[in-house]
Write a protein that holds these residues in place. Structure first.
Motif, PDB file in Angstrom:
ATOM      1  N   GLN A  96      33.484 -14.836 -82.698  1.00  0.00           N
ATOM      2  CA  GLN A  96      33.837 -14.167 -83.888  1.00  0.00           C
ATOM      3  C   GLN A  96      32.875 -13.196 -84.229  1.00  0.00           C
ATOM      4  O   GLN A  96      32.942 -11.862 -84.559  1.00  0.00           O
ATOM      5  CB  GLN A  96      34.205 -15.003 -84.786  1.00  0.00           C
ATOM      6  N   SER A  97      31.609 -13.787 -84.296  1.00  0.00           N
ATOM      7  CA  SER A  97      30.316 -12.811 -84.808  1.00  0.00           C
ATOM      8  C   SER A  97      30.250 -11.562 -83.665  1.00  0.00           C
ATOM      9  O   SER A  97      29.537 -10.680 -84.044  1.00  0.00           O
ATOM     10  CB  SER A  97      28.966 -13.411 -84.807  1.00  0.00           C
ATOM     11  N   LEU A  98      30.491 -11.659 -82.379  1.00  0.00           N
ATOM     12  CA  LEU A  98      30.520 -10.767 -81.595  1.00  0.00           C
ATOM     13  C   LEU A  98      31.467  -9.961 -81.240  1.00  0.00           C
ATOM     14  O   LEU A  98      31.513  -8.732 -80.617  1.00  0.00           O
ATOM     15  CB  LEU A  98      30.080 -11.614 -80.021  1.00  0.00           C
ATOM     16  N   ALA A  99      32.613 -10.151 -81.841  1.00  0.00           N
ATOM     17  CA  ALA A  99      33.868  -9.664 -81.725  1.00  0.00           C
ATOM     18  C   ALA A  99      33.730  -7.951 -82.186  1.00  0.00           C
ATOM     19  O   ALA A  99      32.881  -7.888 -83.394  1.00  0.00           O
ATOM     20  CB  ALA A  99      35.052 -10.056 -82.253  1.00  0.00           C
ATOM     21  N   SER A 100      33.864  -6.983 -81.233  1.00  0.00           N
ATOM     22  CA  SER A 100      33.645  -5.631 -81.704  1.00  0.00           C
ATOM     23  C   SER A 100      34.810  -4.748 -81.713  1.00  0.00           C
ATOM     24  O   SER A 100      34.650  -3.402 -82.097  1.00  0.00           O
ATOM     25  CB  SER A 100      32.674  -5.012 -80.775  1.00  0.00           C
ATOM     26  N   VAL A 111      40.111  -9.935 -70.271  1.00  0.00           N
ATOM     27  CA  VAL A 111      40.186  -8.750 -71.218  1.00  0.00           C
ATOM     28  C   VAL A 111      38.701  -7.991 -71.267  1.00  0.00           C
ATOM     29  O   VAL A 111      38.450  -7.047 -71.355  1.00  0.00           O
ATOM     30  CB  VAL A 111      41.191  -8.976 -72.210  1.00  0.00           C
ATOM     31  N   ILE A 112      38.051  -9.262 -71.632  1.00  0.00           N
ATOM     32  CA  ILE A 112      36.724  -8.601 -71.968  1.00  0.00           C
ATOM     33  C   ILE A 112      35.862  -7.866 -70.877  1.00  0.00           C
ATOM     34  O   ILE A 112      35.440  -6.950 -70.940  1.00  0.00           O
ATOM     35  CB  ILE A 112      35.689  -9.934 -72.449  1.00  0.00           C
ATOM     36  N   ALA A 113      36.403  -8.616 -69.646  1.00  0.00           N
ATOM     37  CA  ALA A 113      35.557  -7.829 -68.448  1.00  0.00           C
ATOM     38  C   ALA A 113      36.108  -6.743 -68.079  1.00  0.00           C
ATOM     39  O   ALA A 113      35.386  -5.605 -67.717  1.00  0.00           O
ATOM     40  CB  ALA A 113      35.717  -8.911 -67.250  1.00  0.00           C
ATOM     41  N   ASP A 114      37.577  -6.478 -68.394  1.00  0.00           N
ATOM     42  CA  ASP A 114      38.048  -5.182 -68.031  1.00  0.00           C
ATOM     43  C   ASP A 114      37.729  -4.066 -68.709  1.00  0.00           C
ATOM     44  O   ASP A 114      37.614  -2.933 -68.536  1.00  0.00           O
ATOM     45  CB  ASP A 114      39.702  -5.504 -68.044  1.00  0.00           C
ATOM     46  N   ALA A 115      37.605  -4.341 -70.364  1.00  0.00           N
ATOM     47  CA  ALA A 115      37.038  -3.826 -71.362  1.00  0.00           C
ATOM     48  C   ALA A 115      35.555  -3.127 -70.804  1.00  0.00           C
ATOM     49  O   ALA A 115      35.594  -1.836 -71.062  1.00  0.00           O
ATOM     50  CB  ALA A 115      37.118  -4.092 -72.601  1.00  0.00           C
ATOM     51  N   GLY A 116      34.839  -3.925 -70.639  1.00  0.00           N
ATOM     52  CA  GLY A 116      33.454  -3.458 -70.180  1.00  0.00           C
ATOM     53  C   GLY A 116      33.552  -2.593 -69.033  1.00  0.00           C
ATOM     54  O   GLY A 116      32.868  -1.681 -69.065  1.00  0.00           O
ATOM     55  N   LEU A 117      34.218  -2.762 -67.982  1.00  0.00           N
ATOM     56  CA  LEU A 117      34.256  -2.099 -66.702  1.00  0.00           C
ATOM     57  C   LEU A 117      34.869  -0.865 -67.134  1.00  0.00           C
ATOM     58  O   LEU A 117      34.290   0.317 -66.345  1.00  0.00           O
ATOM     59  CB  LEU A 117      34.732  -3.014 -65.714  1.00  0.00           C
ATOM     60  N   ALA A 118      35.741  -0.847 -68.042  1.00  0.00           N
ATOM     61  CA  ALA A 118      36.528   0.334 -68.071  1.00  0.00           C
ATOM     62  C   ALA A 118      35.501   1.347 -68.973  1.00  0.00           C
ATOM     63  O   ALA A 118      35.486   2.818 -68.367  1.00  0.00           O
ATOM     64  CB  ALA A 118      37.587   0.255 -69.095  1.00  0.00           C
ATOM     65  N   GLU A 119      34.586   1.021 -69.895  1.00  0.00           N
ATOM     66  CA  GLU A 119      33.889   1.844 -70.705  1.00  0.00           C
ATOM     67  C   GLU A 119      32.680   2.415 -69.617  1.00  0.00           C
ATOM     68  O   GLU A 119      32.506   3.438 -69.615  1.00  0.00           O
ATOM     69  CB  GLU A 119      33.163   0.964 -71.383  1.00  0.00           C
ATOM     70  N   ALA A 120      32.450   1.331 -68.669  1.00  0.00           N
ATOM     71  CA  ALA A 120      31.507   1.841 -67.643  1.00  0.00           C
ATOM     72  C   ALA A 120      32.004   2.987 -66.889  1.00  0.00           C
ATOM     73  O   ALA A 120      31.227   3.901 -66.401  1.00  0.00           O
ATOM     74  CB  ALA A 120      30.912   0.735 -66.880  1.00  0.00           C
ATOM     75  N   ARG A 143      39.360  -9.532 -82.435  1.00  0.00           N
ATOM     76  CA  ARG A 143      39.229 -10.166 -83.839  1.00  0.00           C
ATOM     77  C   ARG A 143      40.738 -10.857 -83.897  1.00  0.00           C
ATOM     78  O   ARG A 143      40.690 -11.985 -84.325  1.00  0.00           O
ATOM     79  CB  ARG A 143      39.086  -9.030 -84.846  1.00  0.00           C
ATOM     80  N   ASP A 144      41.800 -10.299 -83.501  1.00  0.00           N
ATOM     81  CA  ASP A 144      42.849 -10.907 -83.609  1.00  0.00           C
ATOM     82  C   ASP A 144      43.138 -11.954 -82.676  1.00  0.00           C
ATOM     83  O   ASP A 144      43.794 -12.982 -82.765  1.00  0.00           O
ATOM     84  CB  ASP A 144      43.982  -9.517 -82.972  1.00  0.00           C
ATOM     85  N   PHE A 145      42.379 -11.775 -81.274  1.00  0.00           N
ATOM     86  CA  PHE A 145      42.288 -13.096 -80.424  1.00  0.00           C
ATOM     87  C   PHE A 145      41.709 -14.110 -81.171  1.00  0.00           C
ATOM     88  O   PHE A 145      41.890 -15.285 -81.095  1.00  0.00           O
ATOM     89  CB  PHE A 145      41.703 -12.640 -79.236  1.00  0.00           C
ATOM     90  N   SER A 146      40.637 -14.030 -81.824  1.00  0.00           N
ATOM     91  CA  SER A 146      39.878 -15.023 -82.460  1.00  0.00           C
ATOM     92  C   SER A 146      40.723 -15.658 -83.543  1.00  0.00           C
ATOM     93  O   SER A 146      40.499 -16.967 -83.410  1.00  0.00           O
ATOM     94  CB  SER A 146      38.720 -14.291 -83.144  1.00  0.00           C
TER      95      SER A 146
END
Length: 936
Positions: free
Chosen positions: A102-106, A257-266, A111-114
């Motif tokens: 929850q502290s890392l959610a950006s 989802v986390i992996a896909d979001a990071g890769l999408a930004e990259a 946050r909804d997932f948390s």
């Protein structure tokens, strides 16, 4: 050569310089692309490093969800305190990693997932605690049920109900076992347990023991409580496992989802950098391409055309075109190379002319020598005598076959005359005809005899040819002689085989026709009589079938010898084929003499034939025809053949003369056959249908298809008028096929319209049954009309199976295997009814009308019908009575157990329209069951 090498070296230096420039420009572009790719890669690594702790926290939460579930299940299995402690540890670990995530959610999604994972884990935790509580309560209920069971046992002991005690103990044990199985299937096992619990009060009430009813009630209450807790526990475990699987899936999805979001930004950042690099590279590539075009155009302009001219010239020289020239005016290295090549081509052209002339002369000489050698080998290897001689006949050359004939070896033939090979009887023919004609016309062909050194004489076919010089004079004569001794022998043998029977040595049919024609001519000139005896051996087929064809051949030879011994030497005995013989009695003053010859022949056949240790007796049937003014050889033998068949009909082993009544019958049969062929072609045949009735209730079960002939002059004809002629002329196959096709088409229509299936019976001749392709024809017709095989019954007679019983058995078995039924028709009128019932498998037996007609008047017929019905019943056959015409016959048939019947009492054969009306219920006979008592 040194000068040419220097020119090529300078040319290569110029081309290499241009290529080096292109290589440098390409290397610069590649370096720029490499730097851009390195930048994009480093950015992707940085993005992954930022998002990795977030994914790790989600993964740790998933591990603790699984661990918490394992702790719950472990406690449920054995109330293990370790499992209880594991639940608390995993719950605390989950909450710790959830707070970290929850502290890392950006983002709002994270946050909804948390919040969602926390809510579901709370429900998951509550259900786990509930299951642990149910596990503890189950132990309490189990102890209570055991105590209630003990009280029930004491109450039963006090009441003295030992038998009831055993039954209740067994029932309670079964209830406990069923409750234990609820862990595997709560739905089924719970209903089974409830049914068992309900049986306990009923069991006590059945023996009347009110004093134990309270103990029973206590056991029932305890069992129901334990059943309810166990059922709830089983269902809760299923829900708990499903909830854990949902949590696992949610966590797996979020990690992705986390992996896909990071890769999408990259990827977005890399795409921006790549677009910049692409623009730089595009500008560099355009500059490189422009430079390459300029350099390439210059090099190509300098090299392309002269190099092409050099290549064309070299290809022309290689293919032999030595007159090809380049004629270049260039003053550089390529021009010098072109002029050097032209000079070399001139030198090759001058040298090649002389070499070609020498090679042509040598090739022609070798070809002539090879042709001569081949011709010599052919002549020497020939099996014919081949010789060359001068116009006077002196031998110039003789091949190996001729040399062996001349001297028995390979001796020479110089200065010897060709007539040394010719038989002295034919010297004049050779000198006066053969040689003279050859020298005059240039060729001669004929036959004369050659003679060898040992005096052997051989007839030969000779061909002679004169060979002339360019001036027209004969230089030499070639002679080819072929030995035709074997050919003449073979022709003589063929001539004999064409006119004589190879087995008996008697004249054959063609020979006897020739002799009979000559004899008729002599008799007409002399006025004397002439007769032909046509013999056929009776039961000869049985000899072949039982003893083999070799024994049959021995019998035929002996029969021929006996015939020759009983006639005059001036008479002719001939074998017409198979077991048929003919005797021509020529120059007879009276027909009584012919009768005496026939009697002698009949008597000589009364003696047995000894065949390989077995004696058999074979008689002869003889037909006699006396020659008349209208006879020729063919018609005279045909009349005798007709008379022979009348002799067989008269009982065999007798002789009969041909008379005018027979002639009229032959003419009638011939005329009927021709008209029947026309009837088949012009669609004059008709199919009528006679109903088949079940005797028990007079209901319609099917029809028999019967053929009729609508003759244009004689009206509607029954099969008696034409079917026998059709069988003898092979037309019965076409008629059978036609009737079967129409019957299948009709029964298909009926079964489409009728409420119950209609069956149909179709007759088939023995000849057609055993013909090739019959099974395929029947099945093809059924498929074409969409008829079920069970709707068709094939009817065969006993006599129709006599021709080829093995083939008939095979065909009938094949048809029955495919669903068709087979019925034996006219039962009791054949030669071997019982043996055929044993050999063949049938489905129905039809009693012939001749027995049914007398079943009420003759005890013998009644006994035959009763025996036939009993036999059919034993074999599992249906029984059909034919020719039923009155109520008394029906009564007797019912008494005897007959199943089905057909006859004029019910209906004559009718057209398709009237039969269709019967199918629809319009029956011309009474439908109610027949009262046997009143029928008597």
């Amino acid at each position: 050569m040194l000068r040419t090498s220097r020119r090529l070296t300078r040319l290569w230096v110029k081309i290499s310089a241009g290529m080096a420039v292109l290589a440098v420009l390409t290397a610069v572009g590649g370096l720029v692309l490499a730097l851009a790719a390195r930048s994009a890669h480093r950015y992707v690594e940085r993005v992954v490093e930022v998002d990795q702790p977030k994914a790790a926290a989600a993964y740790e939460m998933e591990i603790n969800v699984v661990g918490y579930g394992l702790g719950v299940l472990r406690y449920l299995q054995a109330a293990d305190p370790v499992g209880r402690a594991r639940m608390a540890d995993d719950r605390a670990d989950f909450m710790r990693f959830h707070e970290r995530y929850q502290s890392l959610a950006s983002s709002a999604v994270e946050r909804d997932f948390s919040a969602r994972i926390l809510a579901q884990f709370t429900a998951y935790d509550a259900l786990g605690e509930q299951l642990v509580d149910r596990r503890d309560r189950r132990e309490v209920h189990e102890a209570a049920l055991v105590a209630s069971e003990g009280e029930l046992d004491r109450a039963l002991d006090a009441a003295g109900l030992d038998a009831l005690e055993d039954q209740t103990e067994s029932l309670v044990s079964e209830v406990m076992a069923t409750i234990g199985r609820i862990e595997r299937d709560s739905t089924v096992e719970k209903s089974a347990a409830l049914a068992l619990v309900d049986e306990l009060p009923v069991l006590v009430e059945s023996v009347g023991a009110p004093e134990v009813e309270d103990a029973v009630a206590s056991v029932v209450v305890g069992a129901l409580a334990l059943l309810d807790v166990q059922s709830g526990l089983t269902d809760g475990v299923t829900e708990f496992v499903e909830l854990r699987e949902g949590l696992d899936e949610l966590l797996d999805d979020q990690i992705q989802v986390i992996a896909d979001a990071g890769l999408a930004e990259a990827s977005e950042r890399a795409a921006t950098n790549t677009d910049t690099v692409r623009k730089l590279f595009l500008v560099g590539a355009l500059a490189i391409a422009l430079a390459a075009v300029v350099v390439g155009w210059g090099v190509a302009r300098m090299v392309r055309r002269p190099v092409r001219d050099l290549a064309v010239a070299l290809e022309a020289v290689r293919s032999g075109q030595l007159d090809h020239r380049i004629a270049s005016t260039r003053r550089d290295e390529l021009g010098d190379l072109a002029r050097d090549l032209d000079a070399t081509t001139d030198l090759l052209q001058r040298t090649t002319v002389s070499v070609d002339e020498l090679q042509r002369s040598q090739a022609e000489l070798r070809s002539r020598e090879a042709d001569t050698a081949r011709l010599t080998r052919v002549v020497e290897a020939a099996t014919d005598v081949i010789a060359l001689c001068n116009p006077s006949g002196t031998l110039l050359h003789l091949n190996e076959v001729g040399r062996r004939a001349l001297s028995g070896g390979d001796a020479g033939c110089e200065a010897r005359h060709y007539t040394v090979l010719v038989h002295p009887d034919h010297h004049g023919m050779f000198n006066d005809q053969a040689m003279t004609t050859t020298l005059g016309t240039g060729h001669w062909r004929g036959e004369f005899d050659l003679v060898s050194h040992d005096g052997t004489r051989s007839p030969s076919s000779v061909a002679m040819l004169a060979h002339r010089s360019p001036a027209g004079a004969v230089e030499y004569v070639s002679v080819i002689a072929r030995d035709i001794t074997e050919l003449r022998g073979a022709l003589a043998l063929l001539a004999r085989q064409a006119m004589f029977d190879p087995l008996t040595g008697l004249p054959n049919r063609q020979n006897v026709l020739d002799r009979l024609t000559a004899a008729l001519a002599r008799c007409r000139r002399s006025g004397r009589g002439l007769a032909v005896l046509y013999l056929d051996l009776d039961r000869f087929k049985e000899v072949n079938d039982n003893l083999g064809h070799a024994a049959g051949d021995v019998l035929l030879v002996d029969a021929a010898r006996r015939l020759q011994a009983e006639v005059r030497t001036s008479d002719t005995v001939a074998r017409l084929g198979g077991d048929e013989f003919a005797v021509i009695c020529d120059d007879v003053p009276d027909l009584e003499d012919v009768t005496r010859v026939a009697r002698r022949i009949l008597s000589v056949f009364e003696k047995g034939f000894h065949l390989d240790g077995v004696t058999v007796f074979v008689s002869a049937s003889i037909g006699i025809a006396a020659a008349g003014a209208h006879h020729d050889a063919e018609t005279l033998i045909a009349d005798a053949d007709v008379a022979m068949y009348r002799a067989k009909d008269a009982g065999r082993g007798v002789a009969r003369y041909f008379d005018e009544a027979m002639r009229s019958e032959v003419e009638y049969r011939h005329r009927t056959e021709l008209e029947l062929r026309r009837a088949i072609t012009e669609d004059e045949l008709r199919v009528f249908y006679q109903p088949v009735v079940r005797l028990a209730d007079a209901s319609l079960v099917g029809f028999e298809a019967l053929v009729r002939w609508q003759h244009p002059d004689r009206g509607l004809l029954s099969p008696d008028h034409f079917l026998l002629i059709a069988e003898e002329s092979a037309l019965v196959d076409r008629i059978d096929d036609w009737v079967f096709d129409r019957a299948c088409r009709q029964v298909a229509t009926w079964n489409d319209e009728a409420t119950s299936p209609v069956a149909i019976s179709v007759n088939v001749s023995g000849r057609h049954l055993t013909s090739p392709g019959y099974v395929e024809s029947v099945l093809g017709c059924l498929e074409r009309h969409g008829v079920a095989p069970s709707s068709i019954t094939l009817e065969v007679t006993e006599t129709s199976l006599l021709g080829d019983p093995d083939r008939a058995q095979e065909v009938l078995a094949s048809l029955r295997a495919r669903g068709l039924s087979v019925s034996i028709d006219d039962f009791g009128t054949g030669y071997s009814s019982l043996s055929y019932l044993q050999r063949f498998a049938f489905d129905a037996l039809k009693i012939d009308r001749s027995f049914v007609a007398e079943v009420t008047t003759t005890r013998r017929s009644t006994a035959i019908v009763a025996a036939s019905v009993a036999l059919a019943r034993t074999l599992g056959y249906k029984v059909v009575a034919e020719g039923v015409e009155n109520i008394p016959q029906i009564s007797v048939l019912l008494d005897l157990g007959c199943d089905l019947a057909q006859g004029y009492f019910f209906s004559r054969p009718v057209s398709a329209d009237k039969a269709t009306a019967m199918v629809h219920g319009e029956l011309p006979w009474t439908v109610v069951p027949i009262d046997v008592t009143t029928a008597h």
